[in-house]
Design an enzyme around this catalytic site. Structure first.
Site, PDB file in Angstrom:
ATOM      1  N   CYS A 143     -47.522  11.767-119.720  1.00 24.77           N
ATOM      2  CA  CYS A 143     -48.684  11.062-120.278  1.00 24.77           C
ATOM      3  C   CYS A 143     -49.953  11.028-119.433  1.00 24.77           C
ATOM      4  O   CYS A 143     -51.047  11.162-119.993  1.00 24.77           O
ATOM      5  CB  CYS A 143     -48.285   9.652-120.653  1.00 24.77           C
ATOM      6  SG  CYS A 143     -47.177   9.663-122.064  1.00 24.77           S
ATOM      7  N   LYS A 152     -55.267   1.788-124.141  1.00 25.70           N
ATOM      8  CA  LYS A 152     -54.101   2.551-123.697  1.00 25.70           C
ATOM      9  C   LYS A 152     -54.548   3.747-122.838  1.00 25.70           C
ATOM     10  O   LYS A 152     -54.007   3.977-121.754  1.00 25.70           O
ATOM     11  CB  LYS A 152     -53.296   3.020-124.915  1.00 25.70           C
ATOM     12  CG  LYS A 152     -52.154   3.950-124.606  1.00 25.70           C
ATOM     13  CD  LYS A 152     -51.093   3.295-123.733  1.00 25.70           C
ATOM     14  CE  LYS A 152     -50.195   4.337-123.102  1.00 25.70           C
ATOM     15  NZ  LYS A 152     -49.189   3.794-122.222  1.00 25.70           N
ATOM     16  N   GLU A 155     -47.784   1.462-126.292  1.00 25.98           N
ATOM     17  CA  GLU A 155     -46.634   1.120-125.459  1.00 25.98           C
ATOM     18  C   GLU A 155     -46.994   1.348-123.992  1.00 25.98           C
ATOM     19  O   GLU A 155     -47.564   2.365-123.642  1.00 25.98           O
ATOM     20  CB  GLU A 155     -45.433   1.992-125.858  1.00 25.98           C
ATOM     21  CG  GLU A 155     -44.168   1.646-125.131  1.00 25.98           C
ATOM     22  CD  GLU A 155     -43.894   0.137-125.162  1.00 25.98           C
ATOM     23  OE1 GLU A 155     -43.751  -0.435-126.242  1.00 25.98           O
ATOM     24  OE2 GLU A 155     -43.855  -0.470-124.074  1.00 25.98           O
TER      25      GLU A 155
END
Ligand code: NAD
Ligand code: UGA
Length: 474
Positions: free
Chosen positions: A282, A226, A167
């Site tokens: 993150c 990612k 995502e």
């Protein structure tokens, strides 16, 4: 294996699982979406009027689908059994003990989900890694699933296909990002079954995303992309922040430097805003993960290269804190410092790794009184973030040293300095008269430290403030 997706289960009702699968429910009314979580308080909140995540536009999406084709539940097993496709969207924090402590991703939540799926599934399923995971995690998931599979009631072998579908949404703009993603990445095995599973997931997204934006790759490229994307984004911030230190020392203006560089089409203007450092759950975690991966592969120089992005971020935060103390005549002991903004960025109530935490903790060590205002972060969250776990009586000490103010005006009353930590629009849009009012109630000389470059320093100086902006010389 299901060739068409009719029911989706999302394990993990957090910042990613909740908004992502709510948008899927909105855009795919023909698909039933069940979002499950082990945390009953979170599920209760998703089922209430006050959602557990503040995200512009999210309330509306949930209101339109909840009870229609969108359900929130703690019954994980039922969700797994009913679904053709399962998103694993649980947290993957940095390990705090054991091998890889401080760097590697803690994958035990992902593994727990994988084992749960294997033990309760009664039909074949597509399993989608939505969580950010180290490269080759899908291989471990496959081994666990294949070693624990059973048969369907009519004696057929249950099979699982694993996809990687990281995502890329950013908090604060999650709904916009989900409606109109730059790309959707789907990684699969290069086998007939792998491609079929990828196709089934592609069909879900094609309900609202243009097919040309859906990029199919191998599993390992998808997993690594990612980590790479977050590392490259954070690297730009550390790069501009390193230049902000040079600007402050030379009189150059970092916003002019960023603009001048960003005009080069090869560089581009985005993600070049100097700040007190990046936060969020993150960037740091994923770069540490990349550093650990590089070290494990014996790529020491590669590990050191990416680690420097984190070290520069730490430097930026401590440099800013030092500047506040130095400017206030080398002591803030017993002085009141107002902190405006506590979330790691605007339009979110999330404080994970917020630079404001580092700053306030260093002000605490200097024995300042801190008054904090944030429009979205709850009082108890701020106090919790500033309490050192395991330190005797720190709970009381924080409450004696830190107050949470109901408005910027209250936070700044009798303060010697205002420190802007989050770029909330209400700070940027504050009128000259309002700043004048704030100035009148502060101790003099009154300082403003703008860690986000949001206020008009000229106007504030005219009022009488002494202003320091990140990346701008004296
Ligand atoms: P989060 O902590 O908000 O949510 C994770 C949820 O998973 C929690 O509610 C937790 O209770 C639940 N959970 C954990 N183990 C479970 C289990 N075994 N069964 C059921 N539920 C379980 O985390 P998040 O911010 O949503 O992040 C999730 C993943 O997505 C992470 O890997 C993160 O790196 C990645 N990611 C996050 C963002 C972001 O903006 N926050 C963006 C992109 C990717
Ligand atoms: C980031 C990425 O932007 C997402 O693509 C990714 O999906 C997500 O991480 C993730 O994997 O969790 P997020 O952390 O929510 O999203 O927010 P960002 O907008 O990237 O901001 C991160 C931090 O960098 C914030 O503290 C922000 O203030 C800071 N920042 C951002 C800067 O200091 N300067 C900038 O120019 C941009």
């Amino acid at each position: 294996l299901p060739s068409r997706v009719r029911t989706i289960c999302c394990i993990g009702a957090g910042y990613v699982g909740g908004p992502t699968c709510s948008v899927i429910a909105l855009k795919c009314p023909h698909i039933k979406v069940i979002i499950v979580d082990v945390n009953p308080l979170r599920i209760d909140a998703w089922n209430s009027e006050k959602l557990p995540v503040f995200e512009p536009g999210l309330d509306d999406v949930v209101r339109r689908c909840r009870g229609r084709n969108l359900f929130f539940s703690t019954d994980i097993d039922a969700g797994i059994r009913e679904a053709d496709l399962i998103f694993v969207s649980v947290n993957t924090p940095t390990k705090t003990s054991g091998v890889g402590k401080g760097f590697a991703a803690d994958l035990h939540y992902v593994e727990a989900c994988t084992r749960r799926i294997a033990s309760v599934a009664t039909s074949s399923k597509i399993i989608v890694e939505k969580s950010t995971v180290p490269c080759r995690t899908a291989a471990s998931m496959r081994t666990i699933l294949e070693s624990n599979t059973s048969e369907t009631e009519d004696g057929k072998q249950i099979t699982f296909q694993i996809l990687s579908n990281p995502e890329f949404l950013a908090e604060g703009t999650a709904i916009r990002d989900l409606y109109n993603p730059d790309r959707v990445l789907i990684g699969s095995l290069d086998t007939r079954e792998g491609k079929m599973a990828a196709h089934a997931l592609r069909e879900v997204y094609e309900n609202w995303v243009d097919g040309s934006k859906i990029y199919e790759t191998g599993l390992w490229s998808s997993e690594l992309s990612k980590l790479a994307a977050n590392a490259l984004l954070a690297q730009r911030i550390s790069s501009i922040n390193s230049l902000s230190a040079i600007c402050e020392a030379t009189g150059a203006d970092v916003s002019e430097v960023a603009h001048a560089c960003g005009l080069d089409a090869r560089i581009g203007p985005k993600f070049l805003k100097a700040s007190i450092g990046f936060g969020g759950s993150c960037f740091q975690k994923d770069i540490l993960n990349l550093v650990y991966l590089s070290e494990s592969l014996g790529l020491t120089e590669v590990a050191a290269y990416w680690h420097q992005v984190i070290l520069m971020n730490e430097y930026q935060k401590s440099r800013f804190a030092r500047k506040v103390v130095q400017t206030l005549f080398n002591t803030i002991t017993m002085k009141k410092v107002a902190v405006l903004g506590f979330a790691f960025k605007k339009d979110t109530g999330d404080t994970r790794e917020a630079p404001a935490i580092t700053l306030c903790k260093s002000f605490r060590q200097e024995k300042a009184f801190i008054s904090i205002y944030d429009p979205k972060v709850p009082r108890e969250q701020i106090l919790l973030d500033l309490t050192e776990p395991g330190v005797v009586d720190d709970f009381e000490a924080v409450r004696a040293q830190v107050t949470i103010a109901p408005s910027p005006e209250e936070a700044c009353r009798d303060a010697e300095a205002v420190v802007i930590c989050t770029e909330w629009d209400e700070f940027a849009q504050k009128a000259e008269d309002e700043w004048r009012g704030i100035y009148a109630t502060m101790k003099k000389p009154a300082f403003v430290f703008d860690g986000r470059g949001v206020v008009d320093a000229q106007t504030l100086r005219k009022i009488g403030f002494r202003v320091h902006t990140v990346g701008k010389g004296p």
